[in-house]
Motif scaffolding. Structure first.
Motif, PDB file in Angstrom:
ATOM      1  N   LEU A 291       0.834  -1.203   0.000  1.00  0.00           N
ATOM      2  CA  LEU A 291       0.000   0.000   0.000  1.00  0.00           C
ATOM      3  C   LEU A 291       0.870   1.255   0.000  1.00  0.00           C
ATOM      4  N   ASP A 292       1.960   1.255   0.747  1.00  0.00           N
ATOM      5  CA  ASP A 292       2.864   2.414   0.759  1.00  0.00           C
ATOM      6  C   ASP A 292       3.416   2.695  -0.633  1.00  0.00           C
ATOM      7  N   ALA A 293       3.853   1.639  -1.320  1.00  0.00           N
ATOM      8  CA  ALA A 293       4.393   1.819  -2.670  1.00  0.00           C
ATOM      9  C   ALA A 293       3.299   2.321  -3.616  1.00  0.00           C
ATOM     10  N   TRP A 294       2.094   1.786  -3.472  1.00  0.00           N
ATOM     11  CA  TRP A 294       0.957   2.218  -4.301  1.00  0.00           C
ATOM     12  C   TRP A 294       0.672   3.708  -4.086  1.00  0.00           C
ATOM     13  N   ARG A 295       0.696   4.135  -2.833  1.00  0.00           N
ATOM     14  CA  ARG A 295       0.453   5.558  -2.528  1.00  0.00           C
ATOM     15  C   ARG A 295       1.543   6.447  -3.103  1.00  0.00           C
ATOM     16  N   GLN A 296       2.797   6.000  -3.003  1.00  0.00           N
ATOM     17  CA  GLN A 296       3.907   6.797  -3.524  1.00  0.00           C
ATOM     18  C   GLN A 296       3.794   6.972  -5.037  1.00  0.00           C
ATOM     19  N   ALA A 297       3.382   5.916  -5.719  1.00  0.00           N
ATOM     20  CA  ALA A 297       3.205   6.007  -7.169  1.00  0.00           C
ATOM     21  C   ALA A 297       2.037   6.934  -7.503  1.00  0.00           C
ATOM     22  N   ARG A 298       0.958   6.828  -6.742  1.00  0.00           N
ATOM     23  CA  ARG A 298      -0.251   7.606  -7.025  1.00  0.00           C
ATOM     24  C   ARG A 298      -0.043   9.093  -6.793  1.00  0.00           C
ATOM     25  N   GLN A 299       0.701   9.432  -5.728  1.00  0.00           N
ATOM     26  CA  GLN A 299       0.883  10.846  -5.418  1.00  0.00           C
ATOM     27  C   GLN A 299       2.073  11.451  -6.152  1.00  0.00           C
ATOM     28  N   GLY A 300       2.891  10.600  -6.811  1.00  0.00           N
ATOM     29  CA  GLY A 300       3.964  11.123  -7.642  1.00  0.00           C
ATOM     30  C   GLY A 300       5.309  11.221  -6.987  1.00  0.00           C
ATOM     31  N   SER A 301       5.450  10.802  -5.725  1.00  0.00           N
ATOM     32  CA  SER A 301       6.763  10.900  -5.075  1.00  0.00           C
ATOM     33  C   SER A 301       7.704   9.804  -5.560  1.00  0.00           C
ATOM     34  N   ALA A 302       7.160   8.687  -6.034  1.00  0.00           N
ATOM     35  CA  ALA A 302       7.990   7.629  -6.619  1.00  0.00           C
ATOM     36  C   ALA A 302       8.095   7.887  -8.115  1.00  0.00           C
ATOM     37  N   ALA A 303       9.332   7.973  -8.595  1.00  0.00           N
ATOM     38  CA  ALA A 303       9.553   8.292 -10.001  1.00  0.00           C
ATOM     39  C   ALA A 303       9.517   7.051 -10.880  1.00  0.00           C
ATOM     40  N   ILE A 304      10.047   5.936 -10.357  1.00  0.00           N
ATOM     41  CA  ILE A 304      10.119   4.692 -11.116  1.00  0.00           C
ATOM     42  C   ILE A 304       9.438   3.605 -10.297  1.00  0.00           C
TER      43      ILE A 304
END
Length: 734
Positions: A291-304
């Motif tokens: 869920l943390d990784a999903w949130r990071q992707a959704r909000q844009g903080s994860a680039a890849i």
């Protein structure tokens, strides 16, 4: 106010949605498709997904239940992902509620909030303290606290806990500033937060060959691009530079790989190249990590975002590129439940997002290769390895007249010895784990068979057990025949454990490293074994196809393929294609640096024409011949297939169920309905299985026929006695 009715997808195996009544007084404009709604369903409370809102209904309003609560204000899936799921439900003929829920992390299915408040450390002052105050606060003796305070003042937005960890700032340092009232923690609801586009890379990009440069240029336009590159030709470098270009524009990249737990080198390569956040999504994560990784992707903080097949449904704040590495791999097709192809959905998502999709492989699937030849995809060929590194040479060792020692011919043993004597590593490949596939009693001829499957039990020496590799049943080997009590039990056939034992006898002074699903069960086991291999000491690696996927072992100069003959006598028409892909993929592990590589293949069919074509003329000619054969017989990709499978506890019930469907389905000149027939393994895990095959030249007509048959199945008098499923575009006919 007039009542508002909601059409809701419920996560149950029923191909329809359900109507509920919205809470009184709620404005319909608040109710957007894609939000989660808690609903009563029978005696359960479930989380449904809103499909649409209407002011009227065709159902009896007295029987329409009110929802329990509206969970979200905004859709949990963005508009494009929502459309993608609805398309997938329709195309793969799977209940829409299950499709939508399979696109969400487990905790979101259970009602967890989309957003999570984030703790941010911020400075409580505008400027650094003067000398007197520094002395009073004792910051002169706390250089780490002073450095952190300097960063916080320079970054008024503050730093999150994860950002502090990435910068290796301990909690003691941040706590020291808080105790001195120079910093404070504030809770913030994350909005769309872009990663920084400054200083993206930790290391410079490599110089590209002419072919790589052309592939990179072609792949920068929206559309689907097949990068057909031999093993070691630098496909990953093309991905990395394509991703770098996307990141510089503030966009995100989604990278799909077959099995992320087995390719730690790939993930590490991305993390070492880029100094921005890379998040990983795969089944080995805990629910909270996912869920943390999903949130990071959704909000844009994860680039890849790097993930396995389910990551194709990951929301992206600013999508820019999708990469499907090893696109030919069967792991991209879900084999139970919602049977989707992540590769095909990635292509469709790219079209919907209007972004490039890169499909990469040294041995592309015939479907993708055919699409490239027809112009549907662009095609970039990488035929050379960078820095003039040579490709491995292939040698066939005919075993018809050889005396084998536990699977090894004298010529192969000598070849292994030669490479080890030169200080190199050798990879011995057999795609069968365990010690031996058969345990036989020499006294009475009894063979250990699974009681729940039409299959023999595999003998595992290391745990002295028999295991069924189809249903997982495990029993201890007691040393006596179950039929006549004789102690004359002998293992027949080869598995990776037996190869390991034989190699220990043949090369007692050499290090043997076995890599299969038995040896890497523990967390991080693959990373540890990979480090041992990369250390470069002479060693023999023994393993299954896990070793063929994306690994870079620079000191492997010989790949010894013990047996590939099963591909020649399989009843599945795709077996030859898979054999060729596997042979070239595992062979590509040899000679990846400046050392020349050799691939030795033991076979009883050394003069088989298609095998000769593969190793002498290459995969492209091999694939072209298979495509010509598929054309003659109207097989995919020149036709389309679907299978309805059924299983039942009682023998004959599955066949009876499917026979009824076949008889009642309308005959069509453009769709053939073949069967039903018993499955290749008729009994598995205690169930008797059968299947009905649909084949047609036109997708629409096939889908229409399939929909009609599904409707008949749902009304069948025997439907409650069977478990049945639909598989569109199957990769396994059995």
């Amino acid at each position: 106010m007039k009542p508002v009715y909601l059409d809701i997808a419920v996560p149950i195996p029923i191909r329809r949605s359900f109507h509920y009544r919205a809470p009184e007084g709620i404005e319909s404009r608040r109710l957007k498709p894609g939000i989660r709604i808690e609903i009563p369903f029978g005696r359960q409370t479930l989380t449904g997904i809103l499909l649409s809102v209407d002011g009227k209904t065709d159902y009896d309003v007295e029987k329409i239940k009110p929802v329990i609560r509206i969970i979200d204000d905004t859709p949990v899936l963005d508009q494009i992902l929502f459309r993608l799921c609805l398309w997938a439900s329709d195309y793969y003929q799977h209940p829409v509620g299950e499709v939508l829920h399979s696109a969400l992390p487990t905790l979101l299915r259970q009602g967890e909030a989309i957003h999570q408040s984030v703790s941010i450390l911020t400075a409580t002052r505008q400027a650094l303290p003067d000398e007197a105050e520094l002395k009073r606060l004792n910051l002169k003796r706390s250089p780490r606290q002073f450095s952190l305070l300097h960063r916080l003042i320079a970054n008024p937005q503050g730093l999150t806990r994860s950002e502090l960890r990435r910068q290796e700032i301990s909690s003691a340092v941040s706590r020291g500033l808080v105790d001195k009232e120079l910093a404070e923690w504030i809770e913030s609801q994350p909005t769309g937060k872009h990663f920084s586009t400054k200083e993206l890379c930790n290391e410079p990009a490599l110089d590209l060959t002419t072919e790589q440069s052309r592939a990179l240029s072609d792949s920068q336009q929206p559309g689907t691009h097949l990068i057909f590159g031999i093993t070691g030709s630098g496909k990953t470098e093309v991905y990395l530079q394509a991703i770098e270009g996307v990141l510089k524009r503030g966009k995100q990249a989604l990278v799909l790989v077959p099995e992320i737990g087995l390719t730690p080198q790939t993930v590490q390569r991305f993390k070492s190249r880029f100094q921005i956040q890379v998040c990983v999504l795969h089944s080995g994560l805990t629910d909270h990590e996912r869920l943390d990784a999903w949130r990071q992707a959704r909000q844009g903080s994860a680039a890849i975002i790097i993930g396995t097949r389910s990551a194709v449904f990951t929301p992206l704040f600013s999508p820019g590129l999708i990469v499907v590495d090893e696109e030919h791999d069967a792991s991209f097709k879900q084999q139970d439940g919602f049977r989707y192809s992540a590769r095909d959905l990635a292509v469709l998502r790219g079209q919907m997002e209007d972004i490039p999709v890169l499909l990469g492989s040294a041995t592309p699937s015939l479907e993708s290769y055919s699409n490239a030849l027809s112009g549907k995809y662009s095609l970039s060929r990488l035929t050379l390895r960078p820095n003039q590194a040579s490709t491995a040479s292939y040698h066939l060792i005919g075993t018809q007249h050889e005396s084998l020692h536990d699977g090894f011919s004298p010529r192969l043993v000598q070849l292994i010895k030669n490479h080890l004597d030169e200080g190199n590593q050798v990879l011995v490949f057999l795609n069968r784990r365990g010690f031996s596939p058969v345990l036989l009693c020499q006294n009475c001829g009894w063979i250990a068979e699974c009681s729940r499957c039409d299959a023999r039990m595999t003998y595992h020496l290391s745990i002295s057990s028999l295991i069924c590799h189809h249903c997982g049943v495990q029993t201890r080997v007691l040393g006596n025949c179950a039929n006549c009590a004789s102690d004359q039990l002998v293992p027949l056939g080869l598995g990776t454990q037996r190869l390991e034992q034989t190699l220990n006898q043949l090369f007692p002074d050499q290090k043997i490293i076995r890599i299969d699903s038995d040896s890497i069960r523990r967390k991080h086991a693959m990373e540890k074994l990979s480090k041992d291999i990369i250390a470069g000491e002479p060693a023999i690696l023994v393993g299954t196809q896990l070793l063929a996927k994306g690994h870079h072992f620079p000191d492997v100069t010989l790949v010894a393929v013990v047996d590939i003959d099963s591909g020649f006598y399989s009843a599945d028409y795709k077996a030859i294609e898979r054999m060729g892909q596997l042979l070239l993929q595992v062979g590509g592990r040899a000679g990846r640096e400046d050392k020349p590589g050799t691939v030795a293949v033991q076979t009883s069919f050394p003069d088989q024409p298609i095998l000769r074509t593969l190793i002498e003329d290459g995969y492209e000619i091999f694939a072209s011949q298979l495509l010509a054969e598929r054309t003659r017989f109207d097989l995919p990709p020149f036709s389309y297939q679907a299978i309805i499978r059924a299983e039942a506890t009682n023998a004959g019930v599955a066949m009876q169920f499917l026979s009824e469907l076949a008889k009642r389905t309308t005959n069509s000149a453009s769709v053939m309905v073949l069967g039903p027939v018993p499955s290749n393994m008729e009994k598995r895990a205690g169930k008797h299985r059968a299947q009905l095959l649909f084949s047609g030249k036109d997708r629409r007509t096939l889908q229409s026929c399939l929909s009609e048959t599904i409707g008949i199945a749902e009304q069948s008098s025997t439907v409650r006695k069977v478990r049945w499923s639909v598989d569109v575009d199957p990769v396994d006919l059995f």
